[in-house]
Design a protein around this motif. Structure first.
Motif, PDB file in Angstrom:
ATOM      1  N   ASP A 193       0.818  -1.209   0.000  1.00 33.42           N
ATOM      2  CA  ASP A 193       0.000   0.000   0.000  1.00 33.42           C
ATOM      3  C   ASP A 193       0.859   1.269   0.000  1.00 33.42           C
ATOM      4  N   ARG A 194       1.918   1.262   0.801  1.00 31.83           N
ATOM      5  CA  ARG A 194       2.748   2.460   0.963  1.00 31.83           C
ATOM      6  C   ARG A 194       3.495   2.816  -0.316  1.00 31.83           C
ATOM      7  N   TYR A 195       3.972   1.764  -1.032  1.00 35.58           N
ATOM      8  CA  TYR A 195       4.820   2.027  -2.192  1.00 35.58           C
ATOM      9  C   TYR A 195       4.177   1.619  -3.517  1.00 35.58           C
ATOM     10  N   LYS A 196       2.860   1.353  -3.468  1.00 35.75           N
ATOM     11  CA  LYS A 196       2.102   1.026  -4.687  1.00 35.75           C
ATOM     12  C   LYS A 196       2.717  -0.159  -5.430  1.00 35.75           C
ATOM     13  N   ILE A 197       3.008  -1.208  -4.669  1.00 31.31           N
ATOM     14  CA  ILE A 197       3.555  -2.451  -5.214  1.00 31.31           C
ATOM     15  C   ILE A 197       2.440  -3.480  -5.274  1.00 31.31           C
ATOM     16  N   LYS A 198       2.497  -4.368  -6.253  1.00 33.91           N
ATOM     17  CA  LYS A 198       1.402  -5.320  -6.447  1.00 33.91           C
ATOM     18  C   LYS A 198       1.792  -6.774  -6.188  1.00 33.91           C
ATOM     19  N   THR A 199       3.083  -7.103  -6.263  1.00 34.79           N
ATOM     20  CA  THR A 199       3.470  -8.507  -6.197  1.00 34.79           C
ATOM     21  C   THR A 199       4.766  -8.693  -5.414  1.00 34.79           C
ATOM     22  N   LYS A 200       5.072  -9.968  -5.120  1.00 34.15           N
ATOM     23  CA  LYS A 200       6.341 -10.298  -4.481  1.00 34.15           C
ATOM     24  C   LYS A 200       7.513  -9.903  -5.377  1.00 34.15           C
ATOM     25  N   VAL A 201       7.354 -10.101  -6.686  1.00 36.63           N
ATOM     26  CA  VAL A 201       8.388  -9.673  -7.623  1.00 36.63           C
ATOM     27  C   VAL A 201       8.594  -8.165  -7.505  1.00 36.63           C
ATOM     28  N   GLY A 202       7.493  -7.433  -7.348  1.00 38.19           N
ATOM     29  CA  GLY A 202       7.584  -5.990  -7.178  1.00 38.19           C
ATOM     30  C   GLY A 202       8.372  -5.603  -5.938  1.00 38.19           C
ATOM     31  N   LEU A 203       8.240  -6.365  -4.856  1.00 38.71           N
ATOM     32  CA  LEU A 203       9.014  -6.099  -3.640  1.00 38.71           C
ATOM     33  C   LEU A 203      10.512  -6.250  -3.905  1.00 38.71           C
ATOM     34  N   VAL A 204      10.877  -7.299  -4.649  1.00 35.25           N
ATOM     35  CA  VAL A 204      12.290  -7.516  -4.983  1.00 35.25           C
ATOM     36  C   VAL A 204      12.818  -6.354  -5.818  1.00 35.25           C
TER      37      VAL A 204
END
Length: 217
Positions: A193-204
């Motif tokens: 939510d904070r960084y507008k990420i959608k997936t685990k890949v996005g976190l990486v």
């Protein structure tokens, strides 16, 4: 070395048969599961035994490959997916990466390209990390203003484990951190939510872009 186990999700029986024969001829691969639609695949989740890589066709009736990826993400399932499509479309590629695909190939690719991509996904986690990063920098992160990259110690530990080369599942991360899966979901949702990420890949990719954790520091 054990064969790389493959699941094929494609609505054409002749395509599944042809791909199975091709992979067997290439050597080092074993097709262990097949599904004739995205819905049939989703209905079978969670799988008792998880193949190493899922080859997912984009153009299928009812649910296309992107919609299948979105549903996998909603369920917090963690599968290494190589998306295949008949047409090169930038929007499809960007969406595929946005929703967790580990690689993309045009169906006109060579046998060598398919073999190389599958092996990369198993060994490195992604087929072409540089291409994914390049696309996701603009597509996955919206930066209307400078981001506050301050993370709590637990969020940073969670992100570090997500980025580990061991590719821990969320369940394994909960075990390592000594917390419940519900707590892990809170860390995950907070970062999404904070960084507008959608997936685990996005976190990486987020950690890579901002050099927040090993091995990106």
């Amino acid at each position: 070395m054990n064969n790389i186990s493959i699941c094929i999700i494609d609505d054409h029986a002749i395509v599944r048969l042809g791909m199975r024969d091709l992979l067997e001829k290439l050597g080092g691969f074993e097709v262990v599961l097949e599904f004739e639609s995205g819905q049939q695949f989703l209905d079978a989740l969670p799988l008792a035994t998880q193949p190493d890589v899922f080859i997912l066709d984009y153009s299928m009736p009812n649910l296309n490959g992107i919609e299948v990826l979105k549903e996998i993400e909603k369920r917090q399932e963690e599968y290494k997916v190589l998306l295949l499509t008949q047409h090169f479309d930038e929007n499809i590629i960007n969406e595929a990466y946005c929703y967790g695909a580990r690689g993309f190939l045009n169906k006109n690719c060579s046998a060598h390209d398919l073999k190389f991509s599958l092996e990369n996904i198993v060994k490195l986690g992604f087929n072409n990390f540089t291409d994914i990063l390049k696309r996701m920098r603009e597509y996955d992160f919206v930066e209307d203003s400078p981001m506050d990259l301050t993370l709590s110690s637990r969020e940073l530990q969670f992100l570090t484990l997500v980025c580990s080369e061991k590719e821990h599942t969320y369940e394994k991360i909960a075990e390592i951190m000594g917390v419940s899966k519900q707590s892990i979901n809170l860390y995950r949702t907070s970062l999404f939510d904070r960084y507008k990420i959608k997936t685990k890949v996005g976190l990486v990719l987020f950690s890579f872009k901002n050099k927040l954790t090993e091995p990106f520091i």
